[in-house]
Design an enzyme around this catalytic site. Sequence first.
Site, PDB file in Angstrom:
ATOM      1  N   CYS A   1      -0.282   4.078   2.326  1.00 16.64           N
ATOM      2  CA  CYS A   1       0.020   3.846   3.738  1.00 16.64           C
ATOM      3  C   CYS A   1       1.510   4.053   4.027  1.00 16.64           C
ATOM      4  O   CYS A   1       1.879   4.635   5.040  1.00 16.64           O
ATOM      5  CB  CYS A   1      -0.321   2.416   4.152  1.00 16.64           C
ATOM      6  SG  CYS A   1      -1.813   1.739   3.432  1.00 16.64           S
ATOM      7  N   ASP A   2       2.357   3.530   3.154  1.00 15.64           N
ATOM      8  CA  ASP A   2       3.773   3.421   3.507  1.00 15.64           C
ATOM      9  C   ASP A   2       4.727   4.284   2.686  1.00 15.64           C
ATOM     10  O   ASP A   2       5.914   4.360   3.004  1.00 15.64           O
ATOM     11  CB  ASP A   2       4.217   1.945   3.389  1.00 15.64           C
ATOM     12  CG  ASP A   2       3.457   1.054   4.358  1.00 15.64           C
ATOM     13  OD1 ASP A   2       3.073   1.540   5.432  1.00 15.64           O
ATOM     14  OD2 ASP A   2       3.229  -0.125   4.037  1.00 15.64           O
TER      15      ASP A   2
ATOM     16  N   CYS B   1       0.829  -1.210   0.000  1.00 12.87           N
ATOM     17  CA  CYS B   1       0.000   0.000   0.000  1.00 12.87           C
ATOM     18  C   CYS B   1       0.864   1.261   0.000  1.00 12.87           C
ATOM     19  O   CYS B   1       1.451   1.611   1.027  1.00 12.87           O
ATOM     20  CB  CYS B   1      -0.924  -0.015   1.216  1.00 12.87           C
ATOM     21  SG  CYS B   1      -1.912   1.479   1.397  1.00 12.87           S
TER      22      CYS B   1
END
Length: 311
Positions: A141-142, A138
């Site tokens: 997200c990261d 993701c």
Amino acid sequence: MNENTEHVRCLIIGSGPAGYTAAIYAARADLKPVVYQGMQPGGQLTITTEVDNFPGYPKGIAGPEMMEEFKQQAERFGTQIRFGVVTSVDFKNCPYTVTADDGKTVKAESVIIATGASAKWLGLESEKKFMGMGVSGCATCDGFFYRGKDVAIVGGGDTAAEEATYLAKLCKKVYMIHRRDELRASKAMQHKVFNTPNIEMIWNSVPEEVLGDDSGVTGLRVRNVGTGEKRDLVVHGFFVAIGHKPNTELFPGQLELDEMGYIKTEPGSTRTSMEGIFAAGDVQDHYYRQAITAAGTGCMAAIEAERFLTS
Ligand code: NDP
């Protein structure tokens, strides 16, 4: 009813942000919800590291810790949370029949499905080894952790294209690896990718090994599928964006699914094709796929279940 059969007002299947948020709302509405946690208690967030984009955590929080807090909040209002996997459902007649691997048969007046989706992975040993240490499913997200660094992403669909352009804004360079010589992504997304100067396409190639050491990922070995030639890229992050699979194996023939296998819900609602059955989170959403949107639809599902039960 034998001793293994019980009657519940609201059964929730799944324990990610959608399932636990539904549980918090359903418990507070006195529906006495029962949650079956499923294969991966806590859901996809339990395999990420830091969550920095969930409001209310200004310093960020580890994914597993956040899900533990969701769980405790659901329990605080009396949710019964069970470690177990639902093995079959029968939604033909209400109360609906749900059986689980703990030997119980539940007759449920309403069901909230929050079984999520699973990212598809390449299946490399080294991919597993560096999961959460540079390998991610993701970018939203990261990606932040790789600001100013070089990263690689594999995939040729809209997700990969979108994530590559997202990463290109944060990272110095993004290698986009695709196994064919044209992208599957929409023309508009392709246009964006090709017009982003710090994305380099690596065509006709597949990742062969994630390279790294104790500090995490340090590179990626890719192989050209035509020539067999190998090349080592120096990268610190490796994003896998080869699609997701909704966890809907239990539902064909019970609920309407879309062509990709996600549960169909009425627009602006979590209502499925069966009255009293609601779907929340990634199992009905291949577009946003965020913890916060999953939690939002979990809340909607509990409110809709409550109104269904009291109407
Ligand atoms: P897709 O299934 O569309 O694409 C997956 C990509 O990964 C394909 O390019 C495929 O290659 C590649 N791939 C699959 N398996 C492997 C493997 N083992 N090794 C290497 N490459 C592999 O998934 P997406 O997640 O991209 O999209 C899912 C759906 O969501 C689509 O309908 C998409 O349009 C939609 N979506 C829409 C967005 C938007 O509108 N903004 C954003 C994100 C998704 P190949 O092409 O060779 O099959």
